[in-house]
Design a protein around this motif. Structure first.
Motif, PDB file in Angstrom:
ATOM      1  N   VAL A  25       4.964  11.321  17.607  1.00 19.90           N
ATOM      2  CA  VAL A  25       3.719  10.885  16.963  1.00 19.90           C
ATOM      3  C   VAL A  25       2.784  10.164  17.921  1.00 19.90           C
ATOM      4  CG1 VAL A  25       4.837  10.748  14.710  1.00 19.90           C
ATOM      5  CG2 VAL A  25       4.681   8.684  16.120  1.00 19.90           C
ATOM      6  N   GLY A  26       3.248   9.922  19.149  1.00 20.40           N
ATOM      7  CA  GLY A  26       2.365   9.371  20.166  1.00 20.40           C
ATOM      8  C   GLY A  26       2.376   7.875  20.324  1.00 20.40           C
ATOM      9  N   VAL A  27       3.385   7.189  19.770  1.00 15.24           N
ATOM     10  CA  VAL A  27       3.492   5.745  19.969  1.00 15.24           C
ATOM     11  C   VAL A  27       3.697   5.468  21.453  1.00 15.24           C
ATOM     12  CG1 VAL A  27       4.961   3.733  19.532  1.00 15.24           C
ATOM     13  CG2 VAL A  27       4.332   5.262  17.651  1.00 15.24           C
ATOM     14  N   SER A  28       2.938   4.514  21.989  1.00  8.15           N
ATOM     15  CA  SER A  28       2.990   4.277  23.433  1.00  8.15           C
ATOM     16  C   SER A  28       4.124   3.353  23.853  1.00  8.15           C
ATOM     17  CB  SER A  28       1.663   3.693  23.929  1.00  8.15           C
ATOM     18  OG  SER A  28       1.420   2.419  23.353  1.00  8.15           O
ATOM     19  N   GLY A  29       4.606   2.520  22.921  1.00  6.14           N
ATOM     20  CA  GLY A  29       5.655   1.599  23.311  1.00  6.14           C
ATOM     21  C   GLY A  29       6.269   0.876  22.139  1.00  6.14           C
ATOM     22  N   ILE A  30       7.356   0.186  22.423  1.00  8.74           N
ATOM     23  CA  ILE A  30       8.013  -0.659  21.433  1.00  8.74           C
ATOM     24  C   ILE A  30       8.116  -2.072  21.993  1.00  8.74           C
ATOM     25  CG2 ILE A  30       9.317   1.191  20.314  1.00  8.74           C
ATOM     26  CD1 ILE A  30      11.775   0.337  21.945  1.00  8.74           C
TER      27      ILE A  30
ATOM     28  N   ALA B  36      -5.837   3.276   7.985  1.00  6.02           N
ATOM     29  CA  ALA B  36      -5.796   3.670   9.389  1.00  6.02           C
ATOM     30  C   ALA B  36      -7.145   4.244   9.825  1.00  6.02           C
ATOM     31  CB  ALA B  36      -4.677   4.684   9.629  1.00  6.02           C
ATOM     32  N   ASP B  37      -7.734   5.079   8.972  1.00  2.27           N
ATOM     33  CA  ASP B  37      -9.060   5.629   9.266  1.00  2.27           C
ATOM     34  C   ASP B  37     -10.113   4.531   9.350  1.00  2.27           C
ATOM     35  OD1 ASP B  37      -8.217   8.282   9.418  1.00  2.27           O
ATOM     36  OD2 ASP B  37      -8.562   8.653   7.284  1.00  2.27           O
ATOM     37  N   ALA B  38     -10.021   3.566   8.443  1.00  2.00           N
ATOM     38  CA  ALA B  38     -10.993   2.467   8.430  1.00  2.00           C
ATOM     39  C   ALA B  38     -10.915   1.646   9.707  1.00  2.00           C
ATOM     40  CB  ALA B  38     -10.757   1.580   7.207  1.00  2.00           C
ATOM     41  N   LEU B  39      -9.710   1.412  10.204  1.00  2.00           N
ATOM     42  CA  LEU B  39      -9.556   0.686  11.463  1.00  2.00           C
ATOM     43  C   LEU B  39     -10.208   1.447  12.619  1.00  2.00           C
ATOM     44  CD1 LEU B  39      -5.859  -0.535  11.172  1.00  2.00           C
ATOM     45  CD2 LEU B  39      -7.858  -2.018  11.446  1.00  2.00           C
ATOM     46  N   ALA B  40      -9.952   2.743  12.673  1.00  2.00           N
ATOM     47  CA  ALA B  40     -10.552   3.549  13.739  1.00  2.00           C
ATOM     48  C   ALA B  40     -12.075   3.542  13.639  1.00  2.00           C
ATOM     49  CB  ALA B  40     -10.014   4.973  13.669  1.00  2.00           C
ATOM     50  N   ASP B  41     -12.597   3.631  12.425  1.00  2.00           N
ATOM     51  CA  ASP B  41     -14.046   3.632  12.233  1.00  2.00           C
ATOM     52  C   ASP B  41     -14.684   2.330  12.704  1.00  2.00           C
ATOM     53  OD1 ASP B  41     -13.929   6.177  11.168  1.00  2.00           O
ATOM     54  OD2 ASP B  41     -13.951   5.501   9.078  1.00  2.00           O
TER      55      ASP B  41
ATOM     56  N   LEU C  65       0.832  -1.195   0.000  1.00  2.81           N
ATOM     57  CA  LEU C  65       0.000   0.000   0.000  1.00  2.81           C
ATOM     58  C   LEU C  65       0.870   1.249   0.000  1.00  2.81           C
ATOM     59  CD1 LEU C  65      -2.644  -0.938   2.751  1.00  2.81           C
ATOM     60  CD2 LEU C  65      -2.826  -1.267   0.268  1.00  2.81           C
ATOM     61  N   ASP C  66       0.453   2.270  -0.784  1.00  3.70           N
ATOM     62  CA  ASP C  66       1.182   3.532  -0.736  1.00  3.70           C
ATOM     63  C   ASP C  66       0.702   4.348   0.461  1.00  3.70           C
ATOM     64  OD1 ASP C  66      -1.216   4.878  -1.436  1.00  3.70           O
ATOM     65  OD2 ASP C  66      -0.713   4.866  -3.572  1.00  3.70           O
ATOM     66  N   THR C  67       1.270   5.519   0.631  1.00  7.10           N
ATOM     67  CA  THR C  67       0.970   6.305   1.831  1.00  7.10           C
ATOM     68  C   THR C  67      -0.509   6.655   1.931  1.00  7.10           C
ATOM     69  OG1 THR C  67       3.206   7.247   1.858  1.00  7.10           O
ATOM     70  CG2 THR C  67       1.502   8.420   3.084  1.00  7.10           C
ATOM     71  N   ASP C  68      -1.102   7.138   0.850  1.00  9.76           N
ATOM     72  CA  ASP C  68      -2.512   7.516   0.886  1.00  9.76           C
ATOM     73  C   ASP C  68      -3.399   6.314   1.224  1.00  9.76           C
ATOM     74  OD1 ASP C  68      -1.939  10.152   0.308  1.00  9.76           O
ATOM     75  OD2 ASP C  68      -2.304   9.953  -1.838  1.00  9.76           O
ATOM     76  N   GLU C  69      -3.078   5.159   0.644  1.00 13.16           N
ATOM     77  CA  GLU C  69      -3.861   3.954   0.932  1.00 13.16           C
ATOM     78  C   GLU C  69      -3.703   3.538   2.393  1.00 13.16           C
ATOM     79  OE1 GLU C  69      -3.955   1.437  -3.220  1.00 13.16           O
ATOM     80  OE2 GLU C  69      -2.023   1.630  -2.184  1.00 13.16           O
TER      81      GLU C  69
ATOM     82  N   PRO D 101       6.051   7.105  10.355  1.00  9.67           N
ATOM     83  CA  PRO D 101       5.547   8.107  11.313  1.00  9.67           C
ATOM     84  C   PRO D 101       4.177   8.656  10.922  1.00  9.67           C
ATOM     85  CG  PRO D 101       7.862   8.525  10.788  1.00  9.67           C
ATOM     86  CD  PRO D 101       7.358   7.526   9.797  1.00  9.67           C
ATOM     87  N   MET D 102       3.905   8.771   9.631  1.00  9.20           N
ATOM     88  CA  MET D 102       2.616   9.289   9.184  1.00  9.20           C
ATOM     89  C   MET D 102       1.500   8.301   9.518  1.00  9.20           C
ATOM     90  SD  MET D 102       3.728  10.821   5.465  1.00  9.20           S
ATOM     91  CE  MET D 102       2.082  11.476   5.145  1.00  9.20           C
ATOM     92  N   ILE D 103       1.781   7.017   9.335  1.00  2.84           N
ATOM     93  CA  ILE D 103       0.776   5.986   9.636  1.00  2.84           C
ATOM     94  C   ILE D 103       0.486   5.969  11.130  1.00  2.84           C
ATOM     95  CG2 ILE D 103       0.271   3.522   9.547  1.00  2.84           C
ATOM     96  CD1 ILE D 103       2.153   3.371   7.095  1.00  2.84           C
ATOM     97  N   ALA D 104       1.549   5.968  11.932  1.00  2.00           N
ATOM     98  CA  ALA D 104       1.373   5.961  13.389  1.00  2.00           C
ATOM     99  C   ALA D 104       0.644   7.213  13.861  1.00  2.00           C
ATOM    100  CB  ALA D 104       2.735   5.834  14.074  1.00  2.00           C
ATOM    101  N   ALA D 105       1.013   8.364  13.297  1.00  2.00           N
ATOM    102  CA  ALA D 105       0.383   9.613  13.711  1.00  2.00           C
ATOM    103  C   ALA D 105      -1.106   9.620  13.382  1.00  2.00           C
ATOM    104  CB  ALA D 105       1.090  10.799  13.054  1.00  2.00           C
ATOM    105  N   ARG D 106      -1.479   9.111  12.207  1.00  2.00           N
ATOM    106  CA  ARG D 106      -2.888   9.085  11.827  1.00  2.00           C
ATOM    107  C   ARG D 106      -3.687   8.204  12.794  1.00  2.00           C
ATOM    108  NH1 ARG D 106      -6.074   9.949   7.235  1.00  2.00           N
ATOM    109  NH2 ARG D 106      -4.557  11.607   6.847  1.00  2.00           N
ATOM    110  N   LEU D 107      -3.147   7.057  13.126  1.00  2.00           N
ATOM    111  CA  LEU D 107      -3.830   6.180  14.081  1.00  2.00           C
ATOM    112  C   LEU D 107      -4.006   6.868  15.429  1.00  2.00           C
ATOM    113  CD1 LEU D 107      -1.984   2.856  13.199  1.00  2.00           C
ATOM    114  CD2 LEU D 107      -4.448   3.238  12.948  1.00  2.00           C
ATOM    115  N   ARG D 108      -2.965   7.532  15.907  1.00  2.00           N
ATOM    116  CA  ARG D 108      -3.061   8.216  17.191  1.00  2.00           C
ATOM    117  C   ARG D 108      -4.060   9.373  17.130  1.00  2.00           C
ATOM    118  NH1 ARG D 108      -3.583   7.092  20.731  1.00  2.00           N
ATOM    119  NH2 ARG D 108      -2.590   8.610  22.105  1.00  2.00           N
ATOM    120  N   GLN D 109      -4.092  10.092  16.013  1.00  2.00           N
ATOM    121  CA  GLN D 109      -5.069  11.174  15.859  1.00  2.00           C
ATOM    122  C   GLN D 109      -6.499  10.666  15.956  1.00  2.00           C
ATOM    123  OE1 GLN D 109      -3.928  12.831  12.080  1.00  2.00           O
ATOM    124  NE2 GLN D 109      -1.992  13.617  12.878  1.00  2.00           N
ATOM    125  N   ARG D 110      -6.695   9.396  15.563  1.00  2.00           N
ATOM    126  CA  ARG D 110      -8.022   8.795  15.613  1.00  2.00           C
ATOM    127  C   ARG D 110      -8.264   8.058  16.940  1.00  2.00           C
ATOM    128  NH1 ARG D 110     -10.959   8.016  11.136  1.00  2.00           N
ATOM    129  NH2 ARG D 110     -12.528   7.673  12.773  1.00  2.00           N
TER     130      ARG D 110
END
Length: 377
Positions: free
Chosen positions: A108-113, A50-55, A41-45, A75-84
């Motif tokens: 970006v708000g990742v809680s752990g590794i 990420a939005d679909a998972l949150a929904d 998947l590319d970045t937009d996909e 970081p963009m993927i993680a940030a989007r998930l955290r924003q949701r």
């Protein structure tokens, strides 16, 4: 009726393989990771997913791979998930963990590794091969990542795949991780999937070794220095079942069956959807490029191996077991990997105990047969 037939079907947890690329070529890698797949998947996909998972109500996402930190837009993927409002953890081999990466993880708000450590230095480095030149000991880098993560204020877990080479190192590993202040230690069995299929005789535990593993883990839980998370492919209904299943918080629990496709969803880097990250391709129920994730999840028939499980399909010792309605042959990934069906699972403490007492047939590990994962008519 079994638990999976009436449980509230929300994908509470998701394991998302955001890339197949990896900076190692580990012998036991279930994903057979190495190079990025051409259809990832590319970045937009990825952001749309990420939005679909949150929904859908997903609450926790583990970003994995491959090595997720080699994907440039992680970081963009993680940030989007955290924003949701979705909690995010990154599973890593530790090679990309440095001060700059840790700063990004926190930003970006990742809680752990969760860092993979699979034995002593000698054992770990023998398994985790293919590191870039100049890396040094991969084991030292992994423990260094643990220390750096703790210093950065992140929750740090260690994930260990138990195999023949480290079975007798678990106590020493526990003490090392306790000294490092590890927050959780997840222990799971190596399974003959991906690259390990070629090395199964060398690394895969035999079912008769499960009681030894159970006793070792129970002793470690009693030390109460690190919470243990005993994975779903270790069990079932052995002497220490309530202790091991509730190891993280001390609450007595019992195995109540695989939740793949009921409470857990897994995503491959190309958008394929399945119920568990360890499920092979035969379990893929569709692709988000062709069908929205919400529609795939809503179609219970796509996950019929759990949502419409029928007790009469069980085979071998599982068919005669008194726990069959709850257990449903344990971990579907392990069962399928070693028998070619999800309806019989020799990696079972109850069965091992029966065989030790002279009851039941010895467990056989046949070559993979034809796929029989779906419910049969």
């Amino acid at each position: 009726m079994n638990l999976a037939s009436w449980v509230d079907r929300v994908p509470v947890s998701c394991f998302w393989e955001i890339t197949n690329a990896c900076n190692l070529r580990c012998i036991h890698c279930e994903a057979d990771a190495g190079h990025a797949a051409p259809d990832e998947l590319d970045t937009d996909e990825a952001l749309a997913l990420a939005d679909a998972l949150a929904d859908l109500g997903c609450r926790h996402v583990c970003l994995t791979g491959g090595e997720p930190l080699v994907r440039p837009d992680w970081p963009m993927i993680a940030a989007r998930l955290r924003q949701r409002g979705v909690d995010v953890v990154v599973i890593t081999n530790g090679l990309r963990i440095d001060d700059a990466t840790l700063a990004t993880l926190r930003e970006v708000g990742v809680s752990g590794i969760s860092v993979s450590v699979d034995g002593s230095r000698e054992v770990h480095d023998a398994i985790r091969v293919g590191a870039p030149r100049g890396t040094g000991s991969v084991y030292d880098r992994a423990l260094g990542a643990v220390a750096l993560g703790k210093g950065a204020g992140l929750k740090v877990a260690v994930i260990t795949q138990v195999h023949r080479g480290n079975l007798h190192e678990l106590e020493a590993m526990y003490e090392r991780f306790a000294a490092l202040g590890v927050d959780v230690w997840q222990v799971q069995l190596c399974m003959p999937l991906g690259r390990l299929v070629r090395f199964r005789e060398e690394y895969l535990l035999a079912p008769h070794q499960l009681p030894e593993l159970e006793a070792t883990l129970a002793g470690l839980v009693d030390r109460r220095r690190i919470p243990l998370n005993v994975a779903d492919n270790i069990g079932y209904y052995g002497r220490h079942e309530p202790l091991l299943r509730g190891a993280r918080d001390g609450t007595a629990r019992f195995w109540t069956g695989c939740m793949a496709g009921c409470r857990v969803v897994a995503l491959r880097a190309n958008g394929d959807v399945k119920g568990c990250p360890s499920h092979p391709r035969e379990f893929v129920v569709g692709n988000v490029r062709e069908t929205p994730l919400s529609a795939l999840w809503a179609d219970r028939e796509r996950f019929a191996y759990n949502t419409a499980f029928r007790e009469e399909l069980l085979e071998g010792a599982c068919a005669d077991c008194s726990y069959r309605r709850l257990c449903r042959a344990g971990c579907t990934s392990m069962a399928y990997a070693v028998t070619g069906t999800i309806y019989d699972n020799p990696f079972c403490l109850q069965r091992a105990a029966d065989q030790a007492r002279g009851r039941g047939r010895p467990a056989r590990l046949p070559v993979l047969g034809a796929a029989r994962a779906r419910s049969r008519s």
